[in-house]
Design an enzyme around this catalytic site. Structure first.
Site, PDB file in Angstrom:
ATOM      1  CG  HIS A  23      13.700  93.626  28.558  1.00 61.84           C
ATOM      2  ND1 HIS A  23      13.968  94.721  29.353  1.00 61.84           N
ATOM      3  CD2 HIS A  23      14.271  92.575  29.197  1.00 61.84           C
ATOM      4  CE1 HIS A  23      14.645  94.347  30.423  1.00 61.84           C
ATOM      5  NE2 HIS A  23      14.842  93.038  30.344  1.00 61.84           N
ATOM      6  CG  HIS A  40      18.084  89.149  29.643  1.00 64.99           C
ATOM      7  ND1 HIS A  40      19.149  89.894  30.114  1.00 64.99           N
ATOM      8  CD2 HIS A  40      16.967  89.817  30.029  1.00 64.99           C
ATOM      9  CE1 HIS A  40      18.692  90.950  30.781  1.00 64.99           C
ATOM     10  NE2 HIS A  40      17.370  90.924  30.743  1.00 64.99           N
ATOM     11  CG  ASP A  73      22.375  85.577  29.768  1.00 68.54           C
ATOM     12  OD1 ASP A  73      21.634  86.423  29.234  1.00 68.54           O
ATOM     13  OD2 ASP A  73      23.002  85.814  30.818  1.00 68.54           O
ATOM     14  N   GLY A 129      21.495  93.090  35.987  1.00 68.05           N
ATOM     15  CA  GLY A 129      22.006  92.539  37.240  1.00 68.05           C
ATOM     16  C   GLY A 129      21.269  93.143  38.419  1.00 68.05           C
ATOM     17  CG  HIS A 176      17.465  95.628  33.462  1.00 66.25           C
ATOM     18  ND1 HIS A 176      18.268  95.402  32.377  1.00 66.25           N
ATOM     19  CD2 HIS A 176      16.612  94.565  33.527  1.00 66.25           C
ATOM     20  CE1 HIS A 176      17.914  94.259  31.807  1.00 66.25           C
ATOM     21  NE2 HIS A 176      16.914  93.727  32.480  1.00 66.25           N
ATOM     22  CD  GLU A 233      13.742  93.264  37.324  1.00 69.21           C
ATOM     23  OE1 GLU A 233      14.872  93.761  37.115  1.00 69.21           O
ATOM     24  OE2 GLU A 233      13.427  92.107  36.971  1.00 69.21           O
ATOM     25  CG  ASP A 241      13.315  89.877  31.916  1.00 72.38           C
ATOM     26  OD1 ASP A 241      14.279  90.403  31.349  1.00 72.38           O
ATOM     27  OD2 ASP A 241      13.167  89.903  33.153  1.00 72.38           O
TER      28      ASP A 241
HETATM   29  O1  LIG Z   1      15.054  91.095  34.952  1.00 70.12           O
HETATM   30  C1  LIG Z   1      16.278  91.217  35.053  1.00 70.12           C
HETATM   31  N1  LIG Z   1      16.800  92.211  35.829  1.00 70.12           N
HETATM   32  C2  LIG Z   1      18.129  92.416  35.948  1.00 70.12           C
HETATM   33  N2  LIG Z   1      19.028  91.626  35.372  1.00 70.12           N
HETATM   34  C3  LIG Z   1      18.566  90.607  34.618  1.00 70.12           C
HETATM   35  C4  LIG Z   1      17.217  90.354  34.433  1.00 70.12           C
HETATM   36  N3  LIG Z   1      17.085  89.271  33.653  1.00 70.12           N
HETATM   37  C5  LIG Z   1      18.320  88.868  33.346  1.00 70.12           C
HETATM   38  N4  LIG Z   1      19.226  89.661  33.947  1.00 70.12           N
HETATM   39  C6  LIG Z   1      20.686  89.557  33.919  1.00 70.12           C
HETATM   40  C7  LIG Z   1      21.167  88.124  33.989  1.00 70.12           C
HETATM   41  C8  LIG Z   1      21.915  87.926  32.707  1.00 70.12           C
HETATM   42  O2  LIG Z   1      23.076  87.143  32.884  1.00 70.12           O
HETATM   43  C9  LIG Z   1      22.280  89.331  32.293  1.00 70.12           C
HETATM   44  C10 LIG Z   1      22.604  89.568  30.854  1.00 70.12           C
HETATM   45  O3  LIG Z   1      21.687  88.983  29.983  1.00 70.12           O
HETATM   46  O4  LIG Z   1      21.147  90.093  32.707  1.00 70.12           O
HETATM   47 ZN   LIG Z   2      15.783  91.972  31.840  1.00 73.22          ZN
END
Ligand SMILES: O=c1[nH]cnc2c1ncn2[C@H]1C[C@H](O)[C@@H](CO)O1
Ligand SMILES: [Zn+2]
Length: 362
Positions: A19, A21, A23, A181, A208, A211, A300
């Protein structure tokens, strides 16, 4: 004699990351370079150290919604193919240098279309970047294999289109799908058509869940949508009762998650920032590990959380006194839970992970 568990030693241990991301993991200097090249004007600083601190502080917000606002700047500079290739290549190099041997890196292609890129071009650019990064890492003596997960953003309602994209590129490096998101107000069941499609295609997905919202989100993700893994899943502890005498009682959902060995993609530092846990020492990962849920450890967002797999492992070793056998357990859990095929997972466990930890424990 086992090797002392210093950060340097932990860095040499083989690690698996499920996990992370794309970006959320840019090098600060790369954000600055790409902003200059593309004319992006909104960065809060053009000094790499200052920008790194800004991302961490802004993400340290106590809420998932505020945490997510910081991604406007990383996505803002990832709007052309050259930028996507560079970011993906550096991601592979950075993870490899940190001792990660297998990673699943996720991103939402729909966020990179502000300058007209098609979804297909986004995916092929990112795959090209990973290929270049894997090759550069191998030249530097670090073997890494990267699989990609495509995310749909919960608030955008494009999940079926993104699920179809993930299936279209399943033989070109995309190994699964996710929704990301804001969680509160966007239950996973809004995307049932996408999950139904993926199941019919025998494709893999994680969600997701648990959380920023509690048990209903986890329950829907597993029982309505059919998620194979849970992104975070920390709030499963709402269904676990620890009594004063130390006895523990699991509710039906917590039992189901543990009995079915549903992997939890836990991201301790990220959870402190979004307010999902108060400290590493009080993070549910301690209890869930003790109860032998299928716990995995993840980063993350390395930029926003200023962390690496090594620093996450080191923080857990400090807080809970974990030893090499525990770190191997997290790593094997993660490898077993990966979305690549059984043969490849087994080979990585037997040929890379177990020998790596055996050398550290000897
Ligand atoms: O921890 C998270 N929870 C929900 N969404 C998240 C988290 N970390 C990043 N994101 C979102 C923001 C990014 O633009 C998107 C795709 O990587 O996923
Ligand atoms: Zn995430």
């Amino acid at each position: 004699m086992p090797k002392p568990m210093t950060p340097d030693a932990i860095r040499t241990a083989p690690k698996v990351l499920l996990h992370d991301h794309l970006d959320g993991g840019l090098r600060p200097q790369t954000v600055i370079d790409l902003a200059r090249e593309s004319g992006y004007q909104d960065l809060p600083s053009t000094d790499a150290d200052e920008l790194a601190t800004w991302f961490r502080d802004a993400a340290d917000s106590g809420s998932l919604e505020l945490y997510l606002e910081t991604f406007a700047h990383t996505c803002g500079v990832m709007q052309d193919e050259a930028a996507l290739i560079r970011v993906a290549a550096e991601c592979a190099e950075d993870l490899a240098a940190d001792g990660v041997v297998y990673a699943e890196v996720r991103y939402a292609p729909e966020l990179f279309q502000e300058r007209g890129l098609s979804l297909d071009r986004v995916v092929t650019a990112v795959q090209e970047g990973f290929r270049q990064g894997e090759a550069r890492a191998a030249e530097a003596g670090h073997r890494i294999r990267i699989g990609t997960l495509l995310c749909a953003m919960r608030q955008n309602a494009r999940s079926l289109e993104i699920a179809e994209l993930a299936v279209r590129y399943r033989d070109a490096g995309v190994v699964g799908f996710d929704i990301a998101g804001p969680e509160a107000g966007y239950p996973p069941t809004r995307n049932l058509d996408a999950f139904e499609y993926l199941r019919q295609q025998n494709a893999h997905f994680t969600i997701h869940a648990g959380e920023a919202f509690g048990l209903p989100s986890i329950w829907e993700a597993i029982q309505h949508c059919g998620a194979e893994r849970l992104g975070h899943g920390v709030r499963i502890t709402d269904d676990i009762k620890v009594s004063d005498d130390g006895s523990v009682q699991l509710g039906r959902l917590a039992n189901y998650v543990r009995d079915r060995r549903i992997p939890l993609e836990m991201c301790p530092t990220s959870n402190l920032q979004t307010g999902a846990a108060p400290s590493i020492a009080e993070h549910p990962i301690g209890l869930l590990t003790r109860l032998r849920f299928r716990v995995t450890v993840n980063t993350d967002n390395r930029l926003m959380s200023h962390c690496t797999m090594t620093s996450e492992f080191a923080a857990l070793v400090e807080a809970f006194g974990y030893d090499w056998a525990d770190l191997q357990w997290f790593t094997v859990n993660a490898m077993k839970s990966a979305f690549i095929g059984f043969d490849e997972r087994l080979a990585l466990i037997n040929d890379v992970i177990k020998p790596g930890y055996a050398a550290l424990m000897a």
